[in-house]
Scaffold this active site. Structure first.
Site, PDB file in Angstrom:
ATOM      1  N   ASN A 185      -2.699  13.059  -3.413  1.00  0.00           N
ATOM      2  CA  ASN A 185      -3.755  13.566  -4.295  1.00  0.00           C
ATOM      3  C   ASN A 185      -4.226  14.950  -3.870  1.00  0.00           C
ATOM      4  O   ASN A 185      -4.463  15.821  -4.709  1.00  0.00           O
ATOM      5  CB  ASN A 185      -4.941  12.597  -4.301  1.00  0.00           C
ATOM      6  CG  ASN A 185      -4.719  11.420  -5.232  1.00  0.00           C
ATOM      7  OD1 ASN A 185      -3.994  11.528  -6.207  1.00  0.00           O
ATOM      8  ND2 ASN A 185      -5.324  10.292  -4.929  1.00  0.00           N
ATOM      9  N   HIS A 214      -4.795  14.826  -8.658  1.00  0.00           N
ATOM     10  CA  HIS A 214      -4.970  13.419  -9.030  1.00  0.00           C
ATOM     11  C   HIS A 214      -4.029  13.002 -10.147  1.00  0.00           C
ATOM     12  O   HIS A 214      -3.667  11.825 -10.251  1.00  0.00           O
ATOM     13  CB  HIS A 214      -6.426  13.174  -9.449  1.00  0.00           C
ATOM     14  CG  HIS A 214      -7.376  13.226  -8.287  1.00  0.00           C
ATOM     15  ND1 HIS A 214      -7.551  12.171  -7.423  1.00  0.00           N
ATOM     16  CD2 HIS A 214      -8.182  14.221  -7.826  1.00  0.00           C
ATOM     17  CE1 HIS A 214      -8.433  12.487  -6.495  1.00  0.00           C
ATOM     18  NE2 HIS A 214      -8.838  13.736  -6.716  1.00  0.00           N
ATOM     19  N   ASP A 252       0.856  -1.182   0.000  1.00  0.00           N
ATOM     20  CA  ASP A 252       0.000   0.000   0.000  1.00  0.00           C
ATOM     21  C   ASP A 252       0.895   1.236   0.000  1.00  0.00           C
ATOM     22  O   ASP A 252       1.836   1.327   0.797  1.00  0.00           O
ATOM     23  CB  ASP A 252      -0.911   0.002   1.229  1.00  0.00           C
ATOM     24  CG  ASP A 252      -2.008   1.045   1.111  1.00  0.00           C
ATOM     25  OD1 ASP A 252      -3.047   0.730   0.507  1.00  0.00           O
ATOM     26  OD2 ASP A 252      -1.824   2.165   1.605  1.00  0.00           O
ATOM     27  N   ASP A 264      -1.753   9.682 -10.154  1.00  0.00           N
ATOM     28  CA  ASP A 264      -1.616   8.685 -11.226  1.00  0.00           C
ATOM     29  C   ASP A 264      -0.154   8.446 -11.576  1.00  0.00           C
ATOM     30  O   ASP A 264       0.268   7.307 -11.807  1.00  0.00           O
ATOM     31  CB  ASP A 264      -2.378   9.149 -12.470  1.00  0.00           C
ATOM     32  CG  ASP A 264      -3.887   9.144 -12.255  1.00  0.00           C
ATOM     33  OD1 ASP A 264      -4.344   8.503 -11.286  1.00  0.00           O
ATOM     34  OD2 ASP A 264      -4.599   9.793 -13.048  1.00  0.00           O
ATOM     35  N   GLU A 288      -4.682   2.344  -4.396  1.00  0.00           N
ATOM     36  CA  GLU A 288      -3.226   2.378  -4.235  1.00  0.00           C
ATOM     37  C   GLU A 288      -2.696   1.087  -3.609  1.00  0.00           C
ATOM     38  O   GLU A 288      -1.565   1.054  -3.124  1.00  0.00           O
ATOM     39  CB  GLU A 288      -2.821   3.574  -3.357  1.00  0.00           C
ATOM     40  CG  GLU A 288      -3.245   3.493  -1.901  1.00  0.00           C
ATOM     41  CD  GLU A 288      -4.665   3.978  -1.645  1.00  0.00           C
ATOM     42  OE1 GLU A 288      -4.985   4.268  -0.483  1.00  0.00           O
ATOM     43  OE2 GLU A 288      -5.457   4.071  -2.598  1.00  0.00           O
TER      44      GLU A 288
END
Length: 385
Positions: free
Chosen positions: A266, A271, A258, A275, A301
């Site tokens: 973010n 965002h 994780d 990505d 994630e």
């Protein structure tokens, strides 16, 4: 010619025309899907991967230049550094060739990128000349000013190409969906027409259209954003590995991963930066792990890493190396430096009982991951039986 014979000929003609129309629909749809899949999984990702690798090579060139400047390298050290820099330069040129071949939307941007790289190469040659003359202070000043400014322009153009490649992939997804919907509507209308005239041909066409949808679903094995295995495909591979391990008593290890504080990334950087972090993480996994290992995106994630024929000791060494590489890396998005870490929960088949399967394995890995986060994140925690 009597009426039954005329009717038979009419049915044959209808069947013949229906068959030709079906063949056209079939091959047209297949060609469309193949072209879309090729553009979606080959071109945009080729450009994105090449752009990321290009920036990494340029960072390596800068680090070599700074290193030989700071240690005031002798001739042998300088020659070794020049060889490493030349290798990075060759890789960078290969990435430019890949971008130029796969990126056709804005060739002027690729041309500008080539020009800026050429100017950056000129500055690099000037730095090496000053280093050869043992003018270290001037070389360092040139790196900090001229080289850095040129690199910023190259990075900006590279980022534009990277963003456009992602947008390009999204456009192809939308376009392919629209075309598939058009083919579906056309096929259904044709099936209804044939059903009223010739029931058998209409049913056959409808069945073939249904088969096309099934075949289209077979392409859905890869996560679009990161290019690695999606959850469905990864779980399938994990189940297969568990059965193989139980049958032949072969060890394997599984890690649940994780990315730490991903929501914060973010919120702070947007965002798009999130990505890029996911893509950067997957790229580092592919580079750091072995070819036999499998990386899959389980959701958001969260990722899974499957290491076949690997005991706990070897798996811990591999995962710790990956964790350290991620921790020591810094990525850049629009001039902003982003540092991220990841937490790992590791489990091996040696910790499973004979009747325990995938559900228990993932539960143990998830518990280990939760413990790693509780203990401060950015660490590898080995599950307890």
């Amino acid at each position: 010619m009597n009426r039954p014979r005329k009717r038979a000929v009419l049915y044959i003609l209808i069947a013949f025309v229906g068959g030709l129309l079906f063949i056209w629909i079939y091959f047209s749809s297949m060609r469309e899907m193949h072209q879309t899949t090729r553009k979606l999984y080959e071109y945009p990702f080729a450009v994105a991967n090449a752009a990321l690798a290009l920036e990494a090579d340029l960072y390596q060139i800068r680090s070599h230049l700074l290193y030989v400047t700071l240690i005031q390298a002798d001739r042998q050290q300088l020659a070794n550094a020049e060889a490493l820099i030349d290798a990075c330069e060759q890789r960078a040129q290969q990435k430019i060739v890949t971008i130029a071949r796969s990126y056709s939307r804005a060739p002027q941007q690729v041309m500008q990128l080539k020009q800026q790289l050429a100017l950056l190469g000129n500055v690099r040659e000037q730095v090496l000349q000053k280093l050869s003359a043992a003018r270290y202070a001037e070389a360092n000043q040139l790196i900090e000013t001229e080289w850095t400014a040129r690199f910023a322009k190259v990075a900006g153009l590279n980022e534009i190409i990277l963003k456009d490649a992602h947008q390009h992939a999204i456009e192809y997804v939308n376009e392919s969906q629209q075309r598939l919907e058009q083919h579906t509507k056309r096929g259904l209308s044709y099936a209804a027409l044939l059903l009223s005239l010739f029931l058998g041909v209409g049913a056959f066409v409808a069945w073939r259209i249904y088969q096309l949808h099934i075949e289209a679903d077979k392409f859905a094995f890869t996560d679009f954003l990161t290019g690695i295995a999606n959850r469905r495909h990864f779980i399938h591979e994990l189940e297969s590995e568990i059965r193989r391990s139980q049958r032949y008593e072969l060890p394997f290890s599984f890690a649940m991963v994780d990315i730490d504080h991903f929501k914060k990334i973010n919120d702070q950087h947007g965002h798009h930066a999130g990505d890029l972090v996911l893509q950067n993480f997957c790229l580092r996994c592919v580079n750091a792990l072995r070819t036999s290992d499998i990386v899959g995106r389980l959701g958001g994630e969260e990722f899974g890493i499957l290491m076949p024929m690997t005991d706990m000791h070897e798996a811990a060494r591999v995962i710790e190396r990956l964790r350290a590489e991620i921790d020591h890396s810094v990525m850049t998005d629009q001039g902003e430096k982003i540092h991220y870490t990841a937490s790992f929960g590791l489990v091996s088949t040696s910790q499973l009982g004979e009747q325990q399967g995938m559900a228990h394995l993932m539960k143990m890995a998830d518990a280990a991951l939760y413990t790693a986060k509780q203990q401060g994140r950015n660490r590898v925690f080995i599950a307890h039986p």
